[in-house]
Scaffold this motif. Sequence first.
Motif, mmCIF file in Angstrom:
data_model
loop_
_atom_site.group_PDB
_atom_site.id
_atom_site.type_symbol
_atom_site.label_atom_id
_atom_site.label_comp_id
_atom_site.label_asym_id
_atom_site.label_seq_id
_atom_site.Cartn_x
_atom_site.Cartn_y
_atom_site.Cartn_z
ATOM 1 N N LEU A 52 0.821 -1.211 0.000
ATOM 2 C CA LEU A 52 0.000 0.000 0.000
ATOM 3 C C LEU A 52 0.858 1.265 0.000
ATOM 4 O O LEU A 52 0.452 2.298 -0.536
ATOM 5 N N LEU A 53 2.038 1.186 0.613
ATOM 6 C CA LEU A 53 2.904 2.360 0.747
ATOM 7 C C LEU A 53 3.942 2.462 -0.364
ATOM 8 O O LEU A 53 4.541 3.529 -0.548
ATOM 9 N N ARG A 54 4.173 1.374 -1.080
ATOM 10 C CA ARG A 54 5.199 1.368 -2.116
ATOM 11 C C ARG A 54 5.017 2.468 -3.165
ATOM 12 O O ARG A 54 5.993 3.093 -3.601
ATOM 13 N N PRO A 55 3.781 2.779 -3.623
ATOM 14 C CA PRO A 55 3.617 3.845 -4.624
ATOM 15 C C PRO A 55 4.045 5.229 -4.143
ATOM 16 O O PRO A 55 4.196 6.154 -4.964
ATOM 17 N N LEU A 56 4.231 5.414 -2.830
ATOM 18 C CA LEU A 56 4.566 6.731 -2.292
ATOM 19 C C LEU A 56 6.067 7.000 -2.266
ATOM 20 O O LEU A 56 6.486 8.104 -1.913
ATOM 21 N N VAL A 57 6.880 6.000 -2.612
ATOM 22 C CA VAL A 57 8.328 6.174 -2.511
ATOM 23 C C VAL A 57 8.984 6.021 -3.877
ATOM 24 O O VAL A 57 8.413 5.446 -4.808
ATOM 25 N N GLN A 58 10.208 6.541 -3.960
ATOM 26 C CA GLN A 58 10.982 6.394 -5.177
ATOM 27 C C GLN A 58 11.537 4.967 -5.263
ATOM 28 O O GLN A 58 11.547 4.221 -4.290
ATOM 29 N N GLU A 59 12.017 4.631 -6.429
ATOM 30 C CA GLU A 59 12.537 3.277 -6.655
ATOM 31 C C GLU A 59 13.705 2.974 -5.716
ATOM 32 O O GLU A 59 14.581 3.819 -5.500
ATOM 33 N N ASN A 60 13.685 1.790 -5.150
ATOM 34 C CA ASN A 60 14.712 1.290 -4.222
ATOM 35 C C ASN A 60 14.678 1.947 -2.840
ATOM 36 O O ASN A 60 15.466 1.580 -1.967
ATOM 37 N N ALA A 61 13.790 2.899 -2.614
ATOM 38 C CA ALA A 61 13.668 3.513 -1.285
ATOM 39 C C ALA A 61 12.768 2.638 -0.422
ATOM 40 O O ALA A 61 11.804 2.032 -0.920
ATOM 41 N N PRO A 62 13.051 2.533 0.884
ATOM 42 C CA PRO A 62 12.205 1.691 1.757
ATOM 43 C C PRO A 62 10.817 2.304 1.934
ATOM 44 O O PRO A 62 10.681 3.516 2.127
ATOM 45 N N ALA A 63 9.801 1.450 1.856
ATOM 46 C CA ALA A 63 8.430 1.932 2.040
ATOM 47 C C ALA A 63 8.013 1.895 3.501
ATOM 48 O O ALA A 63 7.107 2.624 3.908
#
Length: 245
Positions: free
Chosen positions: A29-40
């Motif tokens: 659910l939180l993955r779309p809020l972060v840049q690539e390779n950044a921890p969600a």
Amino acid sequence: MLRLPTLFRLLAFAVLIAFLVQPQWFEPLLRPLVQENAPAIYNQGSLLQLTLLHLRTVAIATAGATVVALALAILVTRRSGAEFLPLSRSLVNIGQTFPPVAVLALAVPIFGFGEKPTLIALFLYGLLPIFENALTGLTTLPPSIMEAARGTGMTGRQRLMKIELPLAMPVILAGIRLSVVISLATATIGSTVAARTLGEVIIAGLQSNNLAFVVQGGLIVAVLAVLIHDALQAAERSLGSRMGR
């Protein structure tokens, strides 16, 4: 049968516990809020531990503010202490006059970094709502009940402990509720002076441009505020109906 609002609160509580214990379940659910390779999911500490420390800080500060504000309200509602009302109001307004950030800035040179400056800021900020509600509760008691208490030969101390405080408790609890909700949000700034609160999560998100961290910290505080607010409000209604207020 549980009403719909109660079911929503229970669901919110269950989701909050699940997120604090197993936050990785919510990573999609939180993955779309972060840049690539950044921890969600916040990975610089335990969310559960930070939440418990956050609640502990708020509880200590609110307990201290309750004791002092209630003592002042009792003092100024006695005949012998009525003249101290203006002074008491000035004292409890200090926390509203100085923003919490300013209190932290003044407290850090004296007490150092950590939890103590945050406790002082929250304590001062929480005095006013508790004092004003306690004052209102103690000065709006039904005159007939107070006269009946005097007529039975009760001493001033007996009237206070057996009549005044129990009858005023729903109003006092409303002030404590307001103080707790304010402190829950304000405590996050304590992390700017190295206090262990949920502000750590928000600050880490702002520093790394990680929106997921900011959302996590903010939502945990918001859900805690709503659940605690509702629990204290239910206690107020229960006390109010029991006391006939």
